[in-house]
Scaffold this active site. Structure first.
Site, PDB file in Angstrom:
ATOM      1  CE1 TYR A 143      21.256  -3.390   9.563  1.00 53.73           C
ATOM      2  CE2 TYR A 143      18.957  -3.012   8.460  1.00 53.73           C
ATOM      3  CZ  TYR A 143      20.050  -3.681   9.049  1.00 53.73           C
ATOM      4  OH  TYR A 143      19.872  -5.380   8.734  1.00 53.73           O
ATOM      5  CE  LYS A 200      25.205 -13.709  20.689  1.00 49.60           C
ATOM      6  NZ  LYS A 200      25.071 -15.099  20.673  1.00 49.60           N
ATOM      7  CG  ASP A 232      22.448 -17.189  19.515  1.00 49.37           C
ATOM      8  OD1 ASP A 232      21.648 -16.529  20.219  1.00 49.37           O
ATOM      9  OD2 ASP A 232      23.686 -17.532  20.015  1.00 49.37           O
ATOM     10  CG  ASP A 256      16.616  -6.324   7.688  1.00 46.81           C
ATOM     11  OD1 ASP A 256      15.846  -6.658   6.992  1.00 46.81           O
ATOM     12  OD2 ASP A 256      17.764  -6.251   7.236  1.00 46.81           O
ATOM     13  CG  ASP A 260      13.687 -11.109   5.134  1.00 49.15           C
ATOM     14  OD1 ASP A 260      12.756 -10.208   5.333  1.00 49.15           O
ATOM     15  OD2 ASP A 260      14.665 -11.310   3.812  1.00 49.15           O
TER      16      ASP A 260
END
Ligand code: IPM
Ligand code: MG
Length: 370
Positions: A143, A200, A232, A256, A260
């Site tokens: 980001y 990851k 994942d 992020d 959610d």
């Protein structure tokens, strides 16, 4: 008596309504506990673009920097969606995080017992409750990495010209990783002592560095049992065994996304608070996890509880008023236990539906009775 300077950034959509509620609660806390809260309101986000053509005016940033803590509502809305990156309301959020050095974002996903049936997960999966703290790195990674867009000279394997090409870089240094991991381990120590480092590492070099740094610092927290999990898989395990999860620490983008998902599992994103913290002694920023909800803005029906609970986090983490924080949290639970709901968290026709202001008054009433 201590005087606390709170910088209030209501922002867009329902932001002004929910921050007003949290300020009312803080005023009540001040009166009961004998402290004084001085609120300075400034603008950022879409409303600042409209007024100053700048999502984060320097006066707003200065106010935030000079405060003891920042209370933020939400920024953004469809009105500003077409603007380029640096001119978007979201740039205000990224700017505040970076300029205030808020590298640790704490997002709590709690399934309140009173709202259990709100979870979209089956009862047998959430019967033991959900209480997950997501510690998201907030000022690094993709980001904030180098980004660009431009014409490419190259072609695909079949000779098709690539056309325009864009890129965003994920970059993490050892020091950035170490400080956020320390926050993760420290919070795990204060909770159920289980930490999942989400990455990851089967693909990303940055993730492999996260693992190395984890192994370096883990011996300093011998009581915490930690494990690594690919992102994942983590998104799957959140649906399969959310009850077993305690603290997750992860990079900016993975945090992020997973926060959610975790918020959705609780079924009540309107209830979830967050804190963004930097080094001790620097102002932290507190905001609800939900966004600006432009569709219900100005109607007086927004759920103020996430922002009220964010102000409780502020009392505890920035202002040293842990007892008052707990009392505010208890007040919220007691109001829920009495069957009061805002529309977004109503599940049964027996609920007593309240608007933003009435819900705020109920919380204050319960707080004052404690
Ligand atoms: C969040 C939001 C922000 C983020 C956006 C609005 C910049 O999604 O706080 O999770 O990605 O950090
Ligand atoms: Mg988000």
């Amino acid at each position: 008596m201590t005087k606390f300077n709170i910088c209030v950034i209501p922002g867009d959509g329902i932001g002004p309504e929910v921050t007003a509620s949290a300020c009312e609660v803080l005023k009540a806390v001040g009166e009961k506990s004998g402290h004084e809260f001085v609120f300075s309101e400034v603008i950022a986000g879409g409303c600042a673009i409209d007024q100053f053509d700048d999502p984060l005016p320097s006066a707003s940033l200065e106010c935030a920097k000079n405060s003891d803590a920042v209370l933020l509502g939400a920024v953004g809305g469809p009105k500003w969606d077409g603007l380029p990156g640096k001119k978007r309301p979201e740039a205000a959020l990224l700017g505040l995080r970076k300029e205030l050095g808020l590298y640790a974002n704490l997002r709590l996903a709690v399934l309140f017992p009173e709202l259990k049936s709100a979870s979209p997960l089956r009862d047998d999966i959430v019967k033991d409750g959900v209480d997950i703290m997501i510690v998201r790195e907030l000022t690094g990674g993709i980001y904030f990495g180098e980004r660009g867009i431009g014409p490419s000279e190259g072609t695909l394997e079949d000779g098709t010209p690539k056309g325009i090409e864009a890129f965003d870089v994920e970059r993490y240094s050892e020091a950035e990783i170490e400080r956020i991991l320390k926050v993760g381990f420290t919070i795990a120590m204060q909770r159920r002592k289980r930490l999942i480092v989400v990455d990851k590492a089967n693909i990303l070099e940055t993730s492999r560095l996260w693992r190395k740094v984890t192994e370096k610092i883990a011996p300093s927290y011998p009581e915490v049992s930690y494990e690594f999990m690919y992102v994942d898989n983590a998104s799957m395990q959140l649906l399969r065994q959310a009850s077993k999860m305690d603290v997750i620490v992860t990079s900016n983008m993975f945090g992020d996304i997973l926060s959610d998902e975790a918020g959705m599992i609780t079924g009540s994103i309107g209830m979830l608070p967050s804190a963004s913290l930097g080094d001790p002694g620097k102002p932290g920023m507190y905001e609800p996890v939900h966004g600006s909800a432009p569709d219900i803005a100005g109607k007086g029906i927004a759920n103020p509880l996430a922002t009220i609970l964010s102000s409780a986090m502020m009392l505890r983490s920035s202002l040293g008023l842990a007892d008052e924080a707990t009392k505010v949290e208890n007040a919220v639970r007691s109001v829920l236990a009495q069957g009061y709901r805002t529309m977004d968290i109503s599940l049964s026709s027996e609920d007593k539906i309240l608007g933003t202001k009435e819900m705020t008054d109920k919380v204050i009433e319960a707080y004052l009775q404690d």
